[in-house]
Scaffold this active site. Structure first.
Site, PDB file in Angstrom:
ATOM      1  N   THR A 121       0.854  -1.191   0.000  1.00  0.00           N
ATOM      2  CA  THR A 121       0.000   0.000   0.000  1.00  0.00           C
ATOM      3  C   THR A 121       0.886   1.235   0.000  1.00  0.00           C
ATOM      4  O   THR A 121       1.662   1.453   0.924  1.00  0.00           O
ATOM      5  CB  THR A 121      -0.919   0.000   1.229  1.00  0.00           C
ATOM      6  N   PHE A 155      -5.929  -6.467  -1.111  1.00  0.00           N
ATOM      7  CA  PHE A 155      -7.121  -6.236  -0.302  1.00  0.00           C
ATOM      8  C   PHE A 155      -7.322  -7.431   0.623  1.00  0.00           C
ATOM      9  O   PHE A 155      -8.356  -8.105   0.589  1.00  0.00           O
ATOM     10  CB  PHE A 155      -8.351  -6.024  -1.194  1.00  0.00           C
ATOM     11  N   LEU A 156      -6.328  -7.701   1.436  1.00  0.00           N
ATOM     12  CA  LEU A 156      -6.331  -8.886   2.288  1.00  0.00           C
ATOM     13  C   LEU A 156      -6.649  -8.505   3.733  1.00  0.00           C
ATOM     14  O   LEU A 156      -6.028  -7.600   4.287  1.00  0.00           O
ATOM     15  CB  LEU A 156      -4.971  -9.589   2.242  1.00  0.00           C
ATOM     16  N   LYS A 210      -7.044   1.837  -3.350  1.00  0.00           N
ATOM     17  CA  LYS A 210      -6.691   1.156  -2.102  1.00  0.00           C
ATOM     18  C   LYS A 210      -6.935   2.059  -0.898  1.00  0.00           C
ATOM     19  O   LYS A 210      -7.563   1.649   0.093  1.00  0.00           O
ATOM     20  CB  LYS A 210      -5.225   0.717  -2.156  1.00  0.00           C
ATOM     21  N   PHE A 255     -19.113  -3.835   8.728  1.00  0.00           N
ATOM     22  CA  PHE A 255     -18.267  -2.786   9.291  1.00  0.00           C
ATOM     23  C   PHE A 255     -19.068  -1.747  10.072  1.00  0.00           C
ATOM     24  O   PHE A 255     -18.663  -0.594  10.201  1.00  0.00           O
ATOM     25  CB  PHE A 255     -17.429  -2.095   8.203  1.00  0.00           C
ATOM     26  N   GLY A 263      -7.775  -1.108  14.351  1.00  0.00           N
ATOM     27  CA  GLY A 263      -6.332  -1.151  14.597  1.00  0.00           C
ATOM     28  C   GLY A 263      -5.656  -1.907  13.484  1.00  0.00           C
ATOM     29  O   GLY A 263      -6.154  -1.981  12.362  1.00  0.00           O
ATOM     30  N   CYS A 266      -3.169  -1.646   8.709  1.00  0.00           N
ATOM     31  CA  CYS A 266      -3.714  -1.004   7.503  1.00  0.00           C
ATOM     32  C   CYS A 266      -4.510   0.263   7.789  1.00  0.00           C
ATOM     33  O   CYS A 266      -4.093   1.359   7.417  1.00  0.00           O
ATOM     34  CB  CYS A 266      -4.586  -2.000   6.742  1.00  0.00           C
ATOM     35  N   LYS A 269      -2.788   3.394   9.537  1.00  0.00           N
ATOM     36  CA  LYS A 269      -1.709   3.920   8.687  1.00  0.00           C
ATOM     37  C   LYS A 269      -2.267   4.562   7.425  1.00  0.00           C
ATOM     38  O   LYS A 269      -1.809   5.639   7.010  1.00  0.00           O
ATOM     39  CB  LYS A 269      -0.756   2.772   8.324  1.00  0.00           C
ATOM     40  N   ARG A 336      -0.151  -4.487  16.253  1.00  0.00           N
ATOM     41  CA  ARG A 336       0.007  -3.109  15.801  1.00  0.00           C
ATOM     42  C   ARG A 336      -1.295  -2.323  15.961  1.00  0.00           C
ATOM     43  O   ARG A 336      -2.341  -2.761  15.520  1.00  0.00           O
ATOM     44  CB  ARG A 336       0.485  -3.079  14.347  1.00  0.00           C
TER      45      ARG A 336
END
Length: 441
Positions: A121, A155-156, A210, A255, A263, A266, A269, A336
């Protein structure tokens, strides 16, 4: 096809194993010799369901190999996928140093026409920068080997990455070269047997897709968490609200589960990186900044509830909290941007002891938190309850969904459960004699 994958993290290793599973000859390159040695032996350094058997099978059958030598990885390859880390800098921008190092090395070592594919990304414009670096390196060496730079973002979802790769919703390819697009259509054909999934766009559009996708998903999470906090104050139940709005096909049910915020590697960030990109080009990203701010607040929300509850009981200092869950979500060992770590910091700063358990991330957390003397990471779920004053659920692991509530009540000095994932029935826990605090009810 013979492929080279640079980087063996979540994206690189999953991509390599899945491409190999479909019969391709895949060589993975990593700068860490210990990782390469272990992967060759079938020892995987990340936790991802289903990945270990995939790696082992394709390694044993000779389709998947590992090396520290990029020249070896590139030998005979028609394409190289750059799958290295792009961590956040302090200002929210994306650190592209690993990308540029990989690009420069590819430019130096390539010996035949090559398609260079950015799968990490990266901010809009990175493919152009990669192209410039490869040209610069070739010019320095007096070479002129044809190549194309393509954006092919991943897109994992961590915890379901193998399934996401094998059965993608879409495959985005950013290129203006029809032959390259056809090559990637052929490469991805085994993953799109039921319908056409490959979408070809301009390179910069692919890079933006993305970020736009992840930021929209992050926005949905921050939105429902804000709604949940309002529900608590006005007497509404966010579960009912979620079902009511999720039934609208324009919104959908995905979602919009309230909790402790997003968190992982992805969403946090990527939201910050797009904020930085927007500001760089003179756009003030008010909505994205609000998404980030709401999430940062939400990660602390349950810690504030714990502190507030214990305030009239002499404060949180000296009390012990049992914490179930340390990974940022279930089915991964990734810590993370985990809300659990934020909660630990907030409460240990107040002098509270933490006894934590996670079925997968425990060892990583123990190493990460070894300098915090108020934290103990235990190896057994109910061991965390011993001599604890309350229990907090921070990660939605399946084994936490139907625990032994009698055992919990017997182990805790106070029958208190703070549920950051809304796993339990408030009515049932009240009948069991628990004080129960959750999100949005």
């Amino acid at each position: 096809m013979r492929l080279c994958i640079v980087g063996t993290g979540y994206v690189g290793l999953v991509s390599a194993a899945c491409f190999a599973e479909m019969g391709n000859d895949v060589r993975c390159v990593d700068v860490n010799p210990d990782i390469v040695t272990n992967l060759t032996k079938g020892v995987i350094h990340i936790f991802e369901p289903g990945l270990d058997s995939l790696v082992t099978r394709n390694t044993e059958q000779g389709r998947l190999t590992f090396t520290t030598d990029l020249a070896e990885g590139l030998a005979g390859a028609v394409a190289v996928f750059i799958c290295v880390g792009t961590p956040s800098r302090d200002d929210g921008s994306c650190d592209l140093s690993h990308i540029m190092t990989a690009a420069r090395d590819v430019g130096r070592l390539m010996t035949r026409p090559l398609v260079i594919i950015d799968k990490s990304t990266v901010p809009v414009g990175t493919a152009d920068a990669v192209h410039a670096v490869v040209v610069e390196e070739q010019d320095r060496l007096g070479k002129s080997i044809p190549f194309n730079v393509v954006s092919n973002p991943e897109f994992l979802k961590e915890g379901d990455a193998v399934n996401d790769f094998m059965k993608p919703d879409r495959v985005i390819v950013g290129t203006d070269n029809a032959e390259v697009a056809d090559m990637l259509r052929e490469l991805y054909a085994p993953f799109a047997r039921t319908r056409e999934k490959l979408i070809v766009t301009g390179v910069r559009s692919a890079e933006m897709i993305k970020y736009a996708a992840n930021c929209l998903l992050a926005a949905k999470i921050s939105f429902i968490n804000e709604i949940a906090n309002i529900c608590e104050q006005v007497g509404a139940d966010v579960r009912d609200v979620r079902m009511g709005i999720g039934a609208d096909h324009r919104i959908g049910p995905h979602f919009i589960y309230p909790g402790l915020g997003y968190g992982g590697s992805c969403f946090p960030k990527d939201v910050r990186a797009l904020i930085h990109t927007a500001k760089d080009v003179g756009v003030f990203p008010e909505l994205l900044m609000a998404v980030d701010a709401v999430n940062n607040r939400q990660k602390k929300y349950m810690a504030y509830k714990v502190a507030e509850y214990f305030e009239p009981l002499g404060g949180a200092a000296g009390k012990t909290l049992a914490l179930w869950g340390l990974a940022f979500k279930a089915r991964t060992d990734d810590l993370r941007e985990s809300a659990a770590l934020t909660i630990i910091k907030e409460l240990t700063d107040r002098g509270m002891y933490i006894k934590a358990y996670d079925p997968v991330a425990g060892d990583k957390a123990r190493e990460l938190l070894q300098d915090n003397n108020l934290v103990t990471v235990v190896d057994e779920q109910y061991q965390a309850l011993e001599n604890a004053d309350a229990l907090l659920i921070a990660t939605e692991w399946n084994q936490f969904r139907m625990p032994d509530f009698d055992r919990i009540k017997e182990s805790l000095s106070l029958p208190i459960i703070f549920d950051g994932r809304n796993l339990y029935s408030a009515k049932y826990l009240a009948s069991c004699g628990f004080a129960y605090f959750c999100i949005g009810r």
